[in-house]
Design an enzyme around this catalytic site. Sequence first.
Site, PDB file in Angstrom:
ATOM      1  N   TYR A 152     -23.560  25.620  -5.079  1.00 40.44           N
ATOM      2  CA  TYR A 152     -24.495  24.746  -5.990  1.00 40.44           C
ATOM      3  C   TYR A 152     -25.891  26.002  -5.437  1.00 40.44           C
ATOM      4  CZ  TYR A 152     -27.095  20.715  -6.315  1.00 40.44           C
ATOM      5  OH  TYR A 152     -28.116  19.899  -7.301  1.00 40.44           O
ATOM      6  N   LYS A 189     -11.395  22.417   0.294  1.00 37.62           N
ATOM      7  CA  LYS A 189     -10.161  23.438  -0.371  1.00 37.62           C
ATOM      8  C   LYS A 189     -10.047  24.402  -0.080  1.00 37.62           C
ATOM      9  CE  LYS A 189      -8.340  23.324  -4.652  1.00 37.62           C
ATOM     10  NZ  LYS A 189      -7.087  21.531  -5.399  1.00 37.62           N
ATOM     11  N   ASP A 235     -22.484  17.148  -3.778  1.00 41.30           N
ATOM     12  CA  ASP A 235     -22.183  16.677  -4.511  1.00 41.30           C
ATOM     13  C   ASP A 235     -22.031  15.467  -5.127  1.00 41.30           C
ATOM     14  OD1 ASP A 235     -24.979  16.589  -6.568  1.00 41.30           O
ATOM     15  OD2 ASP A 235     -24.053  17.903  -7.210  1.00 41.30           O
TER      16      ASP A 235
HETATM   17 MG    MG Z   1     -26.927  15.051  -7.541  1.00 44.60          MG
END
Ligand code: MG
Length: 335
Positions: A125, A174, A231
Amino acid sequence: MTHTITVIRGDGIGPEIMAATLHVLDQMNLGLRYEEADAGLVAMEKHGELLPQATLDSIAKNKVALKSPLTTPVGEGFSSINVQLRRHFDLYANVRPAKSFPNTQSRFASGVDLITVRENTEGAYSGEGQQVSEDGEVATLVQKITHRGSERIVRYAFELARKTGRKKVTVVHKANILKSTSGLFLKTAREVAAQYPDIEVNEMIVDNTCMQLVMRPEQFDVIVTTNLFGDIISDLCAGLVGGLGLAPGANIGENAAIFEAVHGSAPDIAGKGVANPCALLLGAAQMLDHLAMPQEAERLRKAIVATLEARDQLTPDLGGTGSTMSFAGAIASRL
Ligand code: MG
Ligand code: NAI
């Protein structure tokens, strides 16, 4: 004790929901002082920049900010102001509670009470190393996870669990596929978890987590995960309990903390006086927790819940006909 907080009224519905929020806070007589600072489009118009130095200075000085949504202009050369703020103050913990509320259009009117703790500075991100080859065929980015970054976010989650009397931390990862990055996060999480024998820990792969959240959200207490997974998961959680109008978020670092609503500036309803102020109000409640006023935070949350229960002056997104300010007034009257 008097606290001075930096107040950023922001763009779109920002000034409306901030006026409503400050109205409610003022009724609580908390001795808060506000220092106004600009950011976003309004700052661009007034000062020629989206994030003026004076705003950064104000947050650095006060260490706590309450912030309305900001509009980042679309187009080359404008990086998100929110991301800039997180980076500048190293706000590594993004803390997003999701709790069932009465009388929302949500799937879960009871049973959900969880907090997502999202790493806020690294991973895919963060956008590090984004590149597209000249022929447009190949795109890459760097997904960097550090031991330090993982350690501090997992520790934050366990400390939060302890402080708030929560029983379980779920580490979402993950690592079965992303063996290096998610693997390091998971390995670090295990090290930290071993230091908190009083808190139950479990591990869950992110895709299964999404399914479990939709099927049986009541099994979760505190979730800790990396930036991109966090997120996505935290928006999913907001959807479980009534949507964006009720979802607050905190961005917390060692030297500053910024409290906000999760939603954006909602240009489609800006200026109409119908925006739901609850998300920012719940962000203000998180701020009161942070300022060591947990009873006051609870008092505010209870007034919000009581107003939802009574369906008094709810805004149109919740199926009511109230306005931003009349909703805030109804909440203030139940403090
Ligand atoms: Mg967001
Ligand atoms: P948005 O969250 O502003 O709006 C999405 C939908 O939800 C709209 O239909 C809006 O009317 C509704 N909505 C949002 N908040 C509401 C509230 N309090 N009460 C009632 N309805 C509400 O998302 P969108 O449209 O994608 O983004 C608009 C702008 O906001 C963009 O410029 C974006 O960059 C910015 N943004 C800023 C954020 C921040 O400052 N934290 C976060 C997300 C977006």
